[in-house]
Enzyme design. Structure first.
Site, short mmCIF file in Angstrom:
data_model
loop_
_atom_site.label_atom_id
_atom_site.label_comp_id
_atom_site.label_asym_id
_atom_site.label_seq_id
_atom_site.Cartn_x
_atom_site.Cartn_y
_atom_site.Cartn_z
N VAL A 12 0.90 -1.15 0.00
CA VAL A 12 0.00 0.00 0.00
C VAL A 12 0.93 1.20 0.00
O VAL A 12 1.58 1.51 1.00
CB VAL A 12 -0.93 0.01 1.23
CG1 VAL A 12 -1.78 1.27 1.23
CG2 VAL A 12 -1.82 -1.24 1.24
N PRO A 13 1.04 1.87 -1.14
CA PRO A 13 2.13 2.83 -1.39
C PRO A 13 1.96 4.19 -0.71
O PRO A 13 1.79 5.22 -1.36
CB PRO A 13 2.13 2.96 -2.91
CG PRO A 13 0.68 2.75 -3.27
CD PRO A 13 0.19 1.70 -2.32
N CYS A 14 2.07 4.21 0.60
CA CYS A 14 1.90 5.45 1.35
C CYS A 14 2.97 6.48 1.01
O CYS A 14 2.77 7.68 1.24
CB CYS A 14 1.85 5.17 2.84
SG CYS A 14 3.23 4.22 3.47
N HIS A 15 4.08 6.04 0.43
CA HIS A 15 5.13 6.98 0.01
C HIS A 15 4.65 7.89 -1.13
O HIS A 15 5.27 8.92 -1.38
CB HIS A 15 6.41 6.24 -0.39
CG HIS A 15 6.23 5.30 -1.52
ND1 HIS A 15 5.70 4.02 -1.35
CD2 HIS A 15 6.48 5.43 -2.85
CE1 HIS A 15 5.65 3.42 -2.53
NE2 HIS A 15 6.11 4.25 -3.45
#
Length: 181
Positions: free
Chosen positions: A132-135
């Site tokens: 889950v690409p929170c970056h």
């Protein structure tokens, strides 16, 4: 619960922890194996070990610059509060490789137009970064904002994705179906 870890050249030690339902923890690159082992101490009984190994292999390929489609890797959402889960699922489904979104815009996509801070809290507590690409979530002024792995790592991941986006489409991972979506 299963666990897998390895060193990725240029990044450091990474790890994955799994339960019978899916991936429950991704440990971002750390300088020591011991730090990853400590982060995965609750995931050492071997449950779903093949998923841990396959996910770790996919993350390793991603960090080496190969676009990978993580959507089919099952995630165990049991450790994530429902409101955070909703935000994380929206991020996972709507912000593709190489793109970014602001905290406020992600809040609007979730139907919570005034909840940018809540989105920030969900990103900070994301147990499965990269999957889950929170970056990819940034401030409205274009600055990076926070990241559990630190700003330097956030910039490095975004730069990596920009390079990957210019190259090839993502590959499927192990035929896993994401049961959470």
């Amino acid at each position: 619960m299963g666990a897998a870890m390895r060193k990725v050249e240029g990044w450091g030690w990474i790890g994955v922890g799994t339960t019978e339902k899916g991936v429950a923890r991704v440990v971002l690159p750390k300088s020591s194996k011991k730090a990853v082992e400590e982060a995965l101490r609750d995931f050492r009984n071997g449950v779903n070990q093949s998923l841990a190994e396959n996910c770790l292999q996919a993350i390793s390929r991603y960090l080496k610059g190969e676009p990978v489609n993580f959507e089919r890797i099952p995630i165990d959402w049991d450790f994530v509060p429902p409101v955070h889960r909703s935000i994380l699922l929206t991020l996972r489904k709507t912000v593709p490789l190489g793109q970014t979104i602001t905290y406020g815009e992600l809040a609007r996509r979730c139907g919570m137009s005034r909840a940018a801070r809540l989105v920030g809290q969900a990103m900070a507590k994301n147990p499965v970064p990269i999957l889950v690409p929170c970056h990819r979530v940034i401030r409205s002024d274009g600055s990076l904002g926070g990241f559990s792995g630190g700003i330097t790592l956030k910039r490095k991941l975004l730069d990596l994705e920009q390079r990957m986006q210019r190259n090839s489409p993502p590959t499927e991972v192990g035929g896993y179906k994401n049961e959470a979506c």
